[in-house]
Design an enzyme around this catalytic site. Structure first.
Site, PDB file in Angstrom:
ATOM      1  N   GLU A 192       0.789  -1.224   0.000  1.00 35.60           N
ATOM      2  CA  GLU A 192       0.000   0.000   0.000  1.00 35.60           C
ATOM      3  C   GLU A 192       0.829   1.285   0.000  1.00 35.60           C
ATOM      4  OE1 GLU A 192      -3.138   0.423  -0.405  1.00 35.60           O
ATOM      5  OE2 GLU A 192      -3.762  -1.680  -0.373  1.00 35.60           O
ATOM      6  N   SER A 228     -31.738 -22.282 -24.778  1.00 29.86           N
ATOM      7  CA  SER A 228     -32.540 -21.643 -25.828  1.00 29.86           C
ATOM      8  C   SER A 228     -33.070 -20.270 -25.442  1.00 29.86           C
ATOM      9  CB  SER A 228     -33.711 -22.553 -26.214  1.00 29.86           C
ATOM     10  OG  SER A 228     -33.235 -23.720 -26.861  1.00 29.86           O
TER      11      SER A 228
END
Length: 838
Positions: free
Chosen positions: A108, A383
């Site tokens: 960090e 489908s």
């Protein structure tokens, strides 16, 4: 000699001196001007900087020490949840192991202890990157700046906010020591959610993910936690172990690079699987958990914001009544009977017109931090994709009508691989409406092949379907991974919303503690023509009215939708001994003008027992759709889908290709009504059904000796195929009744009524279309008075296999004009006996 210089030489020398003096004066003026401009620039910059930072919020120590929960409001503005009021273990700096501190510092802010709130070296690098790639391309936030922006500022990446952030970071470091700031940081950062609850602070995270105290953490565990704050949900090891491991390994690499650990230690830690030391804890349910999960995801997209401690006011689209009903449906058997506890379902209910999510069913018996089957699955859609990738693009780009004819026949992919329909049959020529309603695979593939992969991909991508940069022909029947119910709901609602796509969303607005408001509503986007949306919608109405989705139809509502089923590959079938008919996924997605609902059903993991097999299981997705949409629609206005002006409804003769208008002789059952884009409708009238030629030379002869009438007529031999003749008779100008139907060109009648006047009519009709009749051939005869009364009837020729006698017709042919309807008219007319006991 010097005194004897010429005047010209003297003048030249004098001019050179003046030139040097002039040049020197110019540079002095330039330097003075630049100095003045510099002063002005510095003053202007200082004034601008002051104008920006003077509006920065004050540093409130109470906010730094105690997280401020975020409040969540439903669609009515009522508070439904408060995020951040969770169990929290606070840890002092002196209790933080160096291993943990080094892990966070490495990833960090490696120069945390060297700068004064702003890291100028990182800042210069970020400025260069932002100049080259655009503002926000790279950040340079220090740990101090992260503390500031998480609790005092809104997350948008603007220059003003960045300057305020840097200013407050410097002020924060003037007020607090480095160890105090680091303590603030590690105690307030967010570590995603687990079954433990919402996790804040590194000590809580150690307990939630590993069941350990900070001092018990091993290197690989500390590195994993240090990597999470950049994107807590993405690097949650319970939900995304692969991404979490990749991020952990980056932290380990950085720790070795900066000398906190050796390369050997980093390598050894990287070899440990992330999931190997994760804790197993008792699950604890939360209200509206599935919906709140999506809320957190959307708010997290704002960037650097901790939704659990930033004191946000989050306004959502939640319909609490609909959400409660969804949870009851999924978690009980009160509405739907589920086959077992392992059977799962995920669903998303949205407002068709706005894209606002009203309810989310993340799974059955779902607990906090469980997998969300509504938003996180990536399954093949089967489908349900056909309207999106096949027929929608065909209508949009090729201007197909809903009648467009396509042949369901043996067919292959372009590479020669054969494709089959679900029933392994072919149905021949049909309309795309019929093909979609019956979910035929081959017409779907043919349609995609005509549209083209590129256009189909663009169409689907615009509807929010994650198809990537390239699609394949297998996409035509849903053969790709994959979609979630959330994405499918967004795509289907576009058809119901006149071709406008609005990304499904749960958050409408976020208000930060500094009163900054962020509008979270997505921008509407026109993704197809209104005509396309309406015509595809009408085709999907046939799916629920007469096709594979009939059980999802809802009386009184205009419903459009599509079913979807996927299949196991051969290896999986063999591995788990899947029985014939077993499938992994069943979908149903549909919509009304008010609501859209996409439903997935299946199992989390396939096993020898965990797959969908019975017809009852296969119907659950449609049942869920019907029950939920019917419930939420109660009391709502029941509107219809509006037909745009450029779409017209046209009567077409069924089977004509290209489409033709019906003629006056086309049977009613051979006429269909279909939608066309105005200007593409058929103009030509069909000549398939012509009026049959009328029988000619109808004549009758009476043989006195035989007491027999002989009725004959003529008909062209080349036209007789498929033609039947109907003979009617009348006695003494009474009503006409059917006497007989025959394929022959005459018949005999014996013993007619003496003295009666007989009128005979002969009509020709086609066997397939009995309504289409010829003109009548008529003849009349008067029987002599001395004729016997007994009457017999024989057809010429006398064939035992010919048509049945009147009164003996098959009841299944009762609608045939040549049937026994003629018997009903004989009453009161003394009909002749046919000699067979009737």
């Amino acid at each position: 000699m010097a005194e004897n210089r010429t005047r010209s030489q003297y003048k030249k020398t004098k001019n050179t001196g003046n030139q040097k003096k002039s040049t020197s004066s110019f540079f002095k003026k330039l330097i003075m001007a630049l100095f003045i401009l510099g002063i002005v620039g510095m003053v202007a910059g200082a004034v601008t900087f002051y104008a920006i930072v003077k509006d920065a919020p004050p540093i409130d120590e109470s906010q730094l020490k105690d997280p401020v929960s975020s409040k969540v409001y439903d669609m009515n503005g009522n508070k439904v949840a408060e995020l951040g009021i969770e169990k929290r273990t606070y840890v002092k700096y002196q209790d933080i192991p160096k291993l943990v501190e080094n892990a966070f510092i490495s990833v960090e802010d490696i120069r945390f202890y060297d700068h004064h709130g702003v890291d100028l070296r990182r800042l210069v690098g970020a400025v260069i990157a932002n100049f080259q790639e655009g503002f926000g391309a790279e950040g340079a936030s220090t740990i101090t700046q992260q503390v500031v922006k998480n609790y005092f500022l809104s997350p948008e990446k603007t220059i003003d906010r960045k300057l305020q952030e840097q200013w407050l970071a410097i002020k924060l470091e003037q007020k607090f020591s480095k160890v105090q700031i680091f303590e603030m940081y590690v105690n307030k950062i967010y570590f995603s959610s687990t079954s433990f609850g919402q996790v804040h602070g590194v000590a809580t995270a150690a307990e939630a993910y590993f069941g350990k105290t900070l001092h018990e953490l091993e290197l690989h565990e500390a590195a994993l936690l240090a990597g999470m704050p950049q994107s807590p949900n993405r690097y949650n090891p319970f939900k995304n172990p692969e991404a979490a491991e990749e991020r952990r390994n980056i932290v380990l690499t950085l720790m070795a690079k900066h000398g906190f650990i050796t390369e050997q230690e980093a390598t050894a830690a990287k070899e440990i699987p992330v999931e190997s030391t994760l804790v197993k804890v008792q699950k604890d349910p939360r209200p509206y958990d599935s919906f709140i999960d999506q809320v957190i995801k959307e708010v997290s997209e704002l960037g650097d914001v901790d939704v659990f401690s930033a004191g946000l006011q989050i306004y959502t689209t939640l319909d609490p009544e609909a959400q409660a009903y969804v949870e009851n449906v999924l978690n009980t058997n009160d509405v739907v009977q589920f086959p077992n506890e392992e059977f799962q379902a995920g669903l998303v209910l949205t407002d068709t017109q706005t894209g606002e999510v009203r309810a989310i069913g993340g799974g059955r018996n779902r607990q906090a931090a469980d997998f969300n089957f509504a938003t996180d699955i990536n399954r093949q859609p089967g489908s349900t994709i056909k309207p999106i990738i096949d027929y929608g693009p065909a209508i949009e780009y090729l201007q197909w009508s809903t009648y467009h004819q396509i042949v369901d026949e043996a067919h292959t992919y372009s590479n020669g691989t054969p494709l089959k329909n679900y029933d392994n049959k072919y149905k021949g020529q049909m309309s795309i409406r019929e093909a979609l309603a019956d979910s035929r695979n081959i017409p779907a593939l043919k349609t995609l092949q005509e549209v083209g992969l590129s256009k189909a991909r663009d169409f689907a991508a615009n509807l929010g379907i994650p198809v990537g940069d390239q699609i394949y022909e297998s996409h035509s029947i849903g053969g790709f991974n994959g979609v979630s119910p959330l994405q499918l709901a967004g795509a289907f609602s576009s058809f119901g919303n006149k071709g406008v796509f609005i990304k499904p969303h749960t958050v409408t607005k976020v208000v930060f503690m500094d009163k900054t408001e962020v509008d979270m509503k997505p921008e509407p986007k026109v993704v197809m023509k209104e005509s396309t949306a309406f015509m595809v919608t009408d085709m999907m109405r046939s799916v629920v009215r007469s096709g594979t989705g009939r059980s999802a139809n809802i009386s009184g509502l205009q419903v459009a939708g599509k079913t979807g089923t996927t299949n196991f590959d051969s290896d999986t079938k063999k591995k788990y001994n899947i029985k014939s008919g077993g499938v992994p996924d069943i979908w149903f997605a549909g919509y009304t003008p008010n609501y859209t609902l996409a439903v997935w059903t299946g199992y989390s993991k396939t096993s020898e027992t965990n797959y969908i097999l019975s017809s009852e299981e296969k119907a659950i997705a449609k049942q869920l759709f019907k029950e939920i949409v019917q419930h939420v629609s109660e009391g709502k206005e029941k509107s219809d889908f509006v037909k745009p002006n450029n779409v017209i409804l046209v009567e077409v003769e069924k089977g004509s290709n290209p489409p033709k208008l019906p003629s006056e002789f086309t049977p009613k059952d051979q006429i269909v009504k279909e939608y066309f884009i105005k200007g593409t409708e058929p103009k030509e009238v069909s000549e398939l059904y012509q009026k049959p030629e009328a029988p000619t030379d109808v004549s009758i002869n009476y043989d006195v000796d035989l007491k027999q009438l002989t009725l004959t007529w003529l008909y062209p031999e080349e036209l007789r195929e498929g033609i039947t003749f109907e003979v009617q008779y009348s006695v003494d100008e009474g009503p006409f009744n059917v006497l007989k139907t025959t394929k022959d060109l005459g018949l005999n009648m014996t013993n007619p009524i003496k003295g009666a006047i007989y009128t005979f009519r002969v009509t020709a009709y086609n066997d397939d279309f009995i309504e289409n009749r010829s003109d009548v051939g008529e003849v009349r005869i008067e029987i002599p008075a001395e004729t016997e009364i007994d009457l017999d009837l024989d057809i010429i020729p006398d064939d035992e296999n010919d048509q049945d006698q009147p009164g003996n017709e098959d009841e299944n042919e009762g609608n045939d004009p040549g049937s026994n309807e003629g018997d009903q008219g004989d009453q009161g007319q003394n009909p002749p006996s046919n000699g067979d006991g009737n």
